[in-house]
Design an enzyme around this catalytic site. Sequence first.
Site, mmCIF file in Angstrom:
data_model
loop_
_atom_site.group_PDB
_atom_site.id
_atom_site.type_symbol
_atom_site.label_atom_id
_atom_site.label_comp_id
_atom_site.label_asym_id
_atom_site.label_seq_id
_atom_site.Cartn_x
_atom_site.Cartn_y
_atom_site.Cartn_z
ATOM 1 N N THR A 187 0.841 -1.186 0.000
ATOM 2 C CA THR A 187 0.000 0.000 0.000
ATOM 3 C C THR A 187 0.877 1.237 0.000
ATOM 4 O O THR A 187 1.984 1.235 0.543
ATOM 5 C CB THR A 187 -0.901 0.038 1.236
ATOM 6 O OG1 THR A 187 -0.085 0.181 2.404
ATOM 7 C CG2 THR A 187 -1.725 -1.222 1.361
ATOM 8 N N GLU A 334 -6.435 -3.089 0.740
ATOM 9 C CA GLU A 334 -6.659 -4.166 1.702
ATOM 10 C C GLU A 334 -7.866 -5.036 1.363
ATOM 11 O O GLU A 334 -8.062 -6.091 1.980
ATOM 12 C CB GLU A 334 -6.857 -3.578 3.107
ATOM 13 C CG GLU A 334 -5.621 -2.978 3.738
ATOM 14 C CD GLU A 334 -5.326 -1.532 3.321
ATOM 15 O OE1 GLU A 334 -4.467 -0.894 3.949
ATOM 16 O OE2 GLU A 334 -5.961 -1.053 2.359
ATOM 17 N N LYS A 442 -12.308 19.946 11.209
ATOM 18 C CA LYS A 442 -13.099 20.261 12.402
ATOM 19 C C LYS A 442 -13.100 21.773 12.608
ATOM 20 O O LYS A 442 -12.103 22.370 13.027
ATOM 21 C CB LYS A 442 -12.540 19.553 13.633
ATOM 22 C CG LYS A 442 -13.527 19.520 14.794
ATOM 23 C CD LYS A 442 -13.055 18.575 15.891
ATOM 24 C CE LYS A 442 -14.125 18.422 16.963
ATOM 25 N NZ LYS A 442 -13.713 17.480 18.033
ATOM 26 N N TRP A 447 -17.891 19.034 12.280
ATOM 27 C CA TRP A 447 -17.179 18.353 11.205
ATOM 28 C C TRP A 447 -17.619 18.883 9.844
ATOM 29 O O TRP A 447 -18.797 19.056 9.580
ATOM 30 C CB TRP A 447 -17.447 16.847 11.257
ATOM 31 C CG TRP A 447 -16.891 16.171 12.476
ATOM 32 C CD1 TRP A 447 -17.602 15.643 13.503
ATOM 33 C CD2 TRP A 447 -15.519 15.969 12.793
ATOM 34 N NE1 TRP A 447 -16.760 15.122 14.448
ATOM 35 C CE2 TRP A 447 -15.465 15.305 14.043
ATOM 36 C CE3 TRP A 447 -14.308 16.286 12.161
ATOM 37 C CZ2 TRP A 447 -14.277 14.948 14.661
ATOM 38 C CZ3 TRP A 447 -13.123 15.924 12.787
ATOM 39 C CH2 TRP A 447 -13.114 15.264 14.006
#
Length: 544
Positions: A187, A334, A442, A447
């Site tokens: 990865t 993954e 944030k 958010w």
Amino acid sequence: MSTLIERTASAYTYPLLIKNLFNAPVVDNPEQEIVYRELRRHDYRAFRRRVCQLAGALQRLGIKAGDTVAVMDYDSHRYLECFFAVPMLGAVLHTVNVRLSPEQILYTIDHAEDDLLLIHADFLPILEAIKGRIDTVKNYILLQDEDSAPASTVAFAGEYEALLEESPTTFDFPEFDENTRATTFYTTGTTGMPKGVYFSHRQLVLHTLGVLAALGTPTSQGRFHQGDVYMPITPMFHVHAWGFPYLATALGIKQVYPGRYAPDTLLELIKDEGVTLSHCVPTILHMLLSHPKIDTIDLSGWKVLIGGAALPQAMCRAALDRGIDIFAGYGMSETCPVLTVAHIGEEDLSADDEVEIRCKTGRPIPLVDLRVVDEELRDVPADGESVGEIVVRAPWLTQGYLKDHRNSETLWRGGYLHTGDVAGMDRKRYVKITDRIKDVIKVGGEWLSSLEVEDILGQHPAVAEVAVIGIVDDKWGERPLALVVPKGDAVPDEKSLVGLVREFIDKGMMSKQALLLKVRLVEEIDKTSVGKINKRVLREKYGQ
């Protein structure tokens, strides 16, 4: 009383091995073509012979079950042959990410304990720089597109085509446990060295069947079938080109491999070879749609699956205007990788509603158990508004990181694979990713999704490309910064961009925190080695 089935002693259990994809009856379609750029074309009959010849050549060089064979090549017929011959020997195929730095490539070769390396002539400078420090590789095979061999200090065991010529055209591939590791790759992590993921024969076969079921069953939109012509525009080193070479081979369809990604070459191949299905990240499609030749090519009938990053609505509309059947999918290194696909399941949608569905992350494909959960692994409401982290179970997820117990346990905490993606799900089970956990901004305790702000700004006519990150702010903690690449000679100003955001706020489609947006014009936006926006680097450069 046990309900396990009784097995007749002579019954064949049919293990889920890659060779049984290769030997599927449809693969025996002998006249179908495999094309490599303008340099080579051969039929499936020759493909079968060449896979057997490659296996024989590798065996002569000492490769046996349990060994690891690495490949550094462009998308090619050779790579496709390695996808089959190497794991069918019982060996492990390591698809090396050639866009990593030389030091990272060295790390992955040694960490995977590669025994043999097949390398394209173009990548020899990388090998020359690191070969003195490679500990495990015993032999090298040269891959080349030119007739003459390049100058090199590497002692090659042979050149690919010459080695195949010396090998028999048949090979008796062995049988072994379907849980045998077939592939490994690394990865492109945002911190530290890349992490190795790995997949078994069973996982790759089930992934192939699951994705075929998902893409082969829609009435029309986004459908993958035996009449298609396939060309990847996702590197074959990256999650097996999303697994699609295995799908295409199982279907026995025409396959086109473009080599190095040059816009001219890609567009010419689409036109000349009649390509009908591809997959890529948004930056690659943006490159093609912006190319001067684009207006000379009829792209109607071309299906494009977008993954690796969010599909912007502006890009979706531009593709639809050209007749491209564009739609999003989702997965990770993954996860082998496909987890969801955004097919349209309704009739008589408005143009805006259709675009919205095509740009969503999609619905889980067969055999995928996907949940959106809070920090306690409790499902959040499927109301299209509540958000949480995507966690998943499926038969084809990596069972861990190679030689990395600590990060493997973190990945699988609570018995689900944690994606790190923040998303919501609606009542029809369409998932929409709103951000990576680490990329959410944030603002004053609230958010703000960077992806949603990017999607809005991308609709501005003067914006070619945009990335939004959080920057430090004394009053608000963080505030959004838009890094904007202008389109041509147009220069978008901050006032017009904030005004566009305000329109969406007034419609109730964006939180008011987005009004704190700052804008900075840049010449380019940093990408990872697989073409995704690299927000870690952007935060390092601009975050203060």
